[in-house]
Motif scaffolding. Structure first.
Motif, PDB file in Angstrom:
ATOM      1  N   LEU A 112       0.840  -1.195   0.000  1.00 13.60           N
ATOM      2  CA  LEU A 112       0.000   0.000   0.000  1.00 13.60           C
ATOM      3  C   LEU A 112       0.877   1.247   0.000  1.00 13.60           C
ATOM      4  N   ASP A 113       0.537   2.181  -0.862  1.00 14.55           N
ATOM      5  CA  ASP A 113       1.235   3.463  -0.902  1.00 14.55           C
ATOM      6  C   ASP A 113       0.750   4.304   0.272  1.00 14.55           C
ATOM      7  N   ALA A 114       1.542   4.335   1.330  1.00 20.43           N
ATOM      8  CA  ALA A 114       1.130   5.043   2.539  1.00 20.43           C
ATOM      9  C   ALA A 114       1.200   6.556   2.396  1.00 20.43           C
ATOM     10  N   MET A 115       1.874   7.040   1.353  1.00 19.85           N
ATOM     11  CA  MET A 115       2.082   8.478   1.204  1.00 19.85           C
ATOM     12  C   MET A 115       1.185   9.095   0.137  1.00 19.85           C
ATOM     13  N   GLY A 116       0.409   8.286  -0.584  1.00 21.57           N
ATOM     14  CA  GLY A 116      -0.385   8.792  -1.698  1.00 21.57           C
ATOM     15  C   GLY A 116      -1.812   9.132  -1.305  1.00 21.57           C
ATOM     16  N   GLY A 117      -2.327  10.252  -1.840  1.00 21.34           N
ATOM     17  CA  GLY A 117      -3.704  10.638  -1.581  1.00 21.34           C
ATOM     18  C   GLY A 117      -3.817  11.899  -0.747  1.00 21.34           C
ATOM     19  N   ASP A 118      -5.002  12.476  -0.759  1.00 19.29           N
ATOM     20  CA  ASP A 118      -5.227  13.737  -0.057  1.00 19.29           C
ATOM     21  C   ASP A 118      -5.181  13.584   1.458  1.00 19.29           C
ATOM     22  N   ASN A 119      -5.516  12.396   1.955  1.00 16.67           N
ATOM     23  CA  ASN A 119      -5.626  12.200   3.402  1.00 16.67           C
ATOM     24  C   ASN A 119      -4.595  11.225   3.957  1.00 16.67           C
ATOM     25  N   ALA A 120      -3.533  10.994   3.184  1.00 18.09           N
ATOM     26  CA  ALA A 120      -2.482  10.070   3.617  1.00 18.09           C
ATOM     27  C   ALA A 120      -1.609  10.740   4.694  1.00 18.09           C
ATOM     28  N   PRO A 121      -1.013   9.930   5.567  1.00 21.14           N
ATOM     29  CA  PRO A 121      -1.092   8.462   5.609  1.00 21.14           C
ATOM     30  C   PRO A 121      -2.254   7.901   6.432  1.00 21.14           C
ATOM     31  N   ASP A 122      -2.966   8.761   7.176  1.00 21.28           N
ATOM     32  CA  ASP A 122      -3.961   8.249   8.118  1.00 21.28           C
ATOM     33  C   ASP A 122      -5.070   7.444   7.428  1.00 21.28           C
ATOM     34  N   SER A 123      -5.627   7.971   6.317  1.00 21.00           N
ATOM     35  CA  SER A 123      -6.712   7.267   5.644  1.00 21.00           C
ATOM     36  C   SER A 123      -6.252   5.917   5.116  1.00 21.00           C
ATOM     37  N   VAL A 124      -5.000   5.841   4.659  1.00 17.97           N
ATOM     38  CA  VAL A 124      -4.457   4.581   4.154  1.00 17.97           C
ATOM     39  C   VAL A 124      -4.343   3.563   5.276  1.00 17.97           C
ATOM     40  N   LEU A 125      -3.823   3.999   6.414  1.00 18.07           N
ATOM     41  CA  LEU A 125      -3.626   3.080   7.539  1.00 18.07           C
ATOM     42  C   LEU A 125      -4.949   2.659   8.169  1.00 18.07           C
ATOM     43  N   LEU A 126      -5.886   3.588   8.252  1.00 19.93           N
ATOM     44  CA  LEU A 126      -7.207   3.234   8.777  1.00 19.93           C
ATOM     45  C   LEU A 126      -7.921   2.272   7.824  1.00 19.93           C
ATOM     46  N   GLY A 127      -7.727   2.489   6.512  1.00 20.53           N
ATOM     47  CA  GLY A 127      -8.295   1.567   5.537  1.00 20.53           C
ATOM     48  C   GLY A 127      -7.682   0.189   5.652  1.00 20.53           C
ATOM     49  N   ALA A 128      -6.374   0.141   5.859  1.00 23.89           N
ATOM     50  CA  ALA A 128      -5.691  -1.138   6.038  1.00 23.89           C
ATOM     51  C   ALA A 128      -6.188  -1.843   7.297  1.00 23.89           C
ATOM     52  N   LYS A 129      -6.396  -1.081   8.349  1.00 21.45           N
ATOM     53  CA  LYS A 129      -6.893  -1.647   9.607  1.00 21.45           C
ATOM     54  C   LYS A 129      -8.270  -2.258   9.418  1.00 21.45           C
ATOM     55  N   ARG A 130      -9.138  -1.551   8.701  1.00 21.69           N
ATOM     56  CA  ARG A 130     -10.491  -2.054   8.433  1.00 21.69           C
ATOM     57  C   ARG A 130     -10.441  -3.296   7.560  1.00 21.69           C
ATOM     58  N   PHE A 131      -9.600  -3.266   6.529  1.00 23.69           N
ATOM     59  CA  PHE A 131      -9.481  -4.410   5.617  1.00 23.69           C
ATOM     60  C   PHE A 131      -8.975  -5.648   6.342  1.00 23.69           C
ATOM     61  N   LEU A 132      -7.924  -5.496   7.139  1.00 24.52           N
ATOM     62  CA  LEU A 132      -7.333  -6.641   7.837  1.00 24.52           C
ATOM     63  C   LEU A 132      -8.297  -7.257   8.848  1.00 24.52           C
ATOM     64  N   ALA A 133      -9.201  -6.447   9.380  1.00 18.50           N
ATOM     65  CA  ALA A 133     -10.177  -6.974  10.327  1.00 18.50           C
ATOM     66  C   ALA A 133     -11.170  -7.916   9.662  1.00 18.50           C
ATOM     67  N   SER A 134     -11.354  -7.750   8.339  1.00 20.46           N
ATOM     68  CA  SER A 134     -12.335  -8.572   7.627  1.00 20.46           C
ATOM     69  C   SER A 134     -11.703  -9.684   6.804  1.00 20.46           C
ATOM     70  N   ILE A 135     -10.414  -9.567   6.502  1.00 19.44           N
ATOM     71  CA  ILE A 135      -9.720 -10.563   5.676  1.00 19.44           C
ATOM     72  C   ILE A 135      -8.531 -11.118   6.457  1.00 19.44           C
ATOM     73  N   PRO A 136      -8.670 -12.296   7.045  1.00 20.60           N
ATOM     74  CA  PRO A 136      -7.559 -12.846   7.843  1.00 20.60           C
ATOM     75  C   PRO A 136      -6.401 -13.371   7.009  1.00 20.60           C
ATOM     76  N   SER A 137      -6.643 -13.711   5.751  1.00 22.71           N
ATOM     77  CA  SER A 137      -5.598 -14.331   4.917  1.00 22.71           C
ATOM     78  C   SER A 137      -4.855 -13.298   4.077  1.00 22.71           C
ATOM     79  N   ALA A 138      -4.417 -12.221   4.708  1.00 27.21           N
ATOM     80  CA  ALA A 138      -3.703 -11.169   3.986  1.00 27.21           C
ATOM     81  C   ALA A 138      -2.642 -10.538   4.875  1.00 27.21           C
ATOM     82  N   ASP A 139      -1.541 -10.136   4.243  1.00 30.40           N
ATOM     83  CA  ASP A 139      -0.497  -9.344   4.883  1.00 30.40           C
ATOM     84  C   ASP A 139      -0.399  -8.012   4.157  1.00 30.40           C
ATOM     85  N   VAL A 140       0.019  -6.984   4.866  1.00 30.91           N
ATOM     86  CA  VAL A 140       0.102  -5.646   4.282  1.00 30.91           C
ATOM     87  C   VAL A 140       1.506  -5.090   4.452  1.00 30.91           C
TER      88      VAL A 140
END
Length: 349
Positions: free
Chosen positions: A8-36
Motif C-alpha cells: 500500500l502506498d502510505a504516502m499517496g492521496g489527499d488524506n495520507a497516511p492516516d486514511s491509508v492506515l485506517l483503511g488497512a486496519k479495516r481491511f485486515l479486520a475482515s480478511i484474515p488471509s492477507a499481509d500488508v
C-alpha cells in the motif's frame, strides 16, 4: 492458503497516511488471509500507525524516501524520484514480494511508473483503467476511464477482452454482456474507430470475448440500466462519463439534504424515510465502488480515489485482494494468447 501480500502506498492521496492506515486496519479486520506492506517514509508511517492504533503483526513497513505530489508531472516523477513510494511499491510487485499494489496517489505518475516497472502483458498494447459502476442489475465494469484518450480499434477490442475476463473472474458473471459505448445503438453511429471496433467484435466474438457475448452499441444511459456487464470506451469518453456520474450523485445528495432540511415537517419526513434513504445510500455510495485496476500490466495495480476515506480505501484494498486471489492477470494472459493464436491461423489461411 498462503497469505496474500498487498503493498500500500502510505504516502499517496489527499488524506495520507492516516486514511491509508485506517483503511488497512479495516481491511485486515475482515480478511484474515492477507499481509500488508506499508510503503513510505519509515518515521512518518510508524508515527501514523501509533496515531491510528494500527498494531497488527501482519503489517510491515518498507521505507521509501521520496513522495510524488498530486500535481507533479508523471514524466518528471518517473525520471527524478526513483525511491518514491510509487516506484518502491511497483518494484515489490515486480520482485514477487507483493501480489498487488494499491495507491491513492497521482494517477498519471502511478500509470507511468507501473507501466515502466511492470511492462504490459504480451498482446496488450496499452493498459486500461477499469472500475466497477453501480447499475440496476447490481454492478458492471467500465474501461477505459482515463489512461488512453486516443485509441484505435485494436485497443478497444483488447479492452473488451480484458473487461470480459474481469467480469467473469472477479464479479462472478458467467457470461458477461459486453457493450461498446457510443452516441447511439445503430451500427452506423459513432466515429470510425468505434465503428471498426464494433464490426470486429461482432465478426470475431469468440476471439475477443472468451466469456459472454457482444451486445453491440450502448448509450450512456444504458450503463446504469443493467444491460451491459462490461462497458468499453476510450479513456477520454470514459473519464468524462465517470466524472459526470459522480457529479450527478453529489448533486442528488445535495438536493435531498436541502429538501429534507427545509422545514420541521420535512425533517420529520426524513426520520420516517431514513431506513429507505440508508438503503439507497448504500447502493450508490461511491466509496463502495472505489478501486480501479490498471488492467493489462504484468502485475496487479489498483488506483484509489485521491480523496478516499478509510472506508473507500479499504474497498480498494479488497479489490486488489480479489484480483490477486482470482489470478486475473494469468487469465488475461491466457485469453490474449488464444486470440493471437487464432489470428495467426486466420492470417495463414
Amino acid at each position: 492458503m498462503a497469505a496474500v501480500r498487498l503493498a500500500l502506498d502510505a504516502m499517496g492521496g489527499d488524506n495520507a497516511p492516516d486514511s491509508v492506515l485506517l483503511g488497512a486496519k479495516r481491511f485486515l479486520a475482515s480478511i484474515p488471509s492477507a499481509d500488508v506492506i506499508l510503503v513510505g517514509r519509515q518515521d512518518d508511517v510508524a508515527a501514523a500507525m501509533a496515531r491510528v492504533g494500527l498494531d497488527d503483526p501482519r503489517v510491515t513497513i518498507r521505507h521509501a524516501s521520496e513522495v510524488v505530489e498530486m500535481d507533479e508531472k508523471p514524466s518528471v516523477a518517473l525520471r527524478t524520484k526513483k525511491d518514491s513510494s510509487l516506484r518502491v511499491g511497483a518494484n515489490l510487485v515486480k520482485a514477487g514480494e507483493a501480489e498487488a499494489f494499491v495507491s491513492a496517489g497521482n494517477t498519471g505518475a502511478l500509470m507511468a511508473t507501473a507501466k515502466f516497472v511492470l511492462k504490459t502483458l504480451k498482446g496488450i498494447d496499452r493498459p486500461a483503467i477499469a472500475a466497477r459502476m453501480p447499475s440496476k442489475a447490481g454492478q458492471c465494469v467500465m474501461l477505459d476511464l482515463g489512461a488512453n484518450v486516443d485509441c484505435n480499434s485494436d485497443h478497444l477490442c483488447q479492452f473488451a477482452l480484458m473487461g470480459s475476463v474481469y467480469a467473469h473472474s472477479v464479479l462472478g458473471v458467467e457470461a458477461p454482456r459486453v457493450g461498446l459505448l457510443n452516441v447511439g445503438e445503430e451500427e452506423m453511429k459513432g466515429n470510425e474507430v468505434v465503428k471498426v471496433a464494433g464490426e470486429r467484435l461482432r465478426s470475431d466474438t469468440d476471439k475477443w470475448l472468451p466469456y459472454g457475448e457482444y451486445i453491440g452499441n450502448i448509450e450512456g444511459t444504458d450503463i446504469y440500466k443493467g444491460g451491459p456487464d462490461v462497458v468499453v470506451c476510450d479513456g477520454f469518453v470514459g473519464n468524462i462519463s465517470l466524472k459526470s456520474s459522480e457529479g450527478v450523485a453529489q448533486m442528488l445528495t445535495h438536493f435531498l439534504r436541502e429538501a429534507f432540511g427545509h422545514s420541521l415537517l420535512t425533517k420529520l419526513g426524513y426520520l420516517m424515510a431514513r431506513p429507505a434513504l440508508r438503503r439507497f445510500r448504500d447502493r450508490v455510495d461511491p466509496r463502495k465502488y472505489n478501486g480501479a485496476m490498471l488492467l493489462g500490466l504484468n502485475g496487479v495495480v489498483v488506483k484509489s480515489h485521491g480523496s478516499a476515506d478509510e472506508t473507500a480505501f479499504a474497498n480498494a484494498i479488497e479489490v486488489a485482494y480479489h484480483l490477486a486471489v482470482n489470478g486475473v492477470n494469468d487469465e488475461i494472459r491466457s485469453k490474449v494468447a488464444s486470440a493471437q493464436a487464432q489470428q495467426t491461423t486466420e492470417d495463414a489461411s
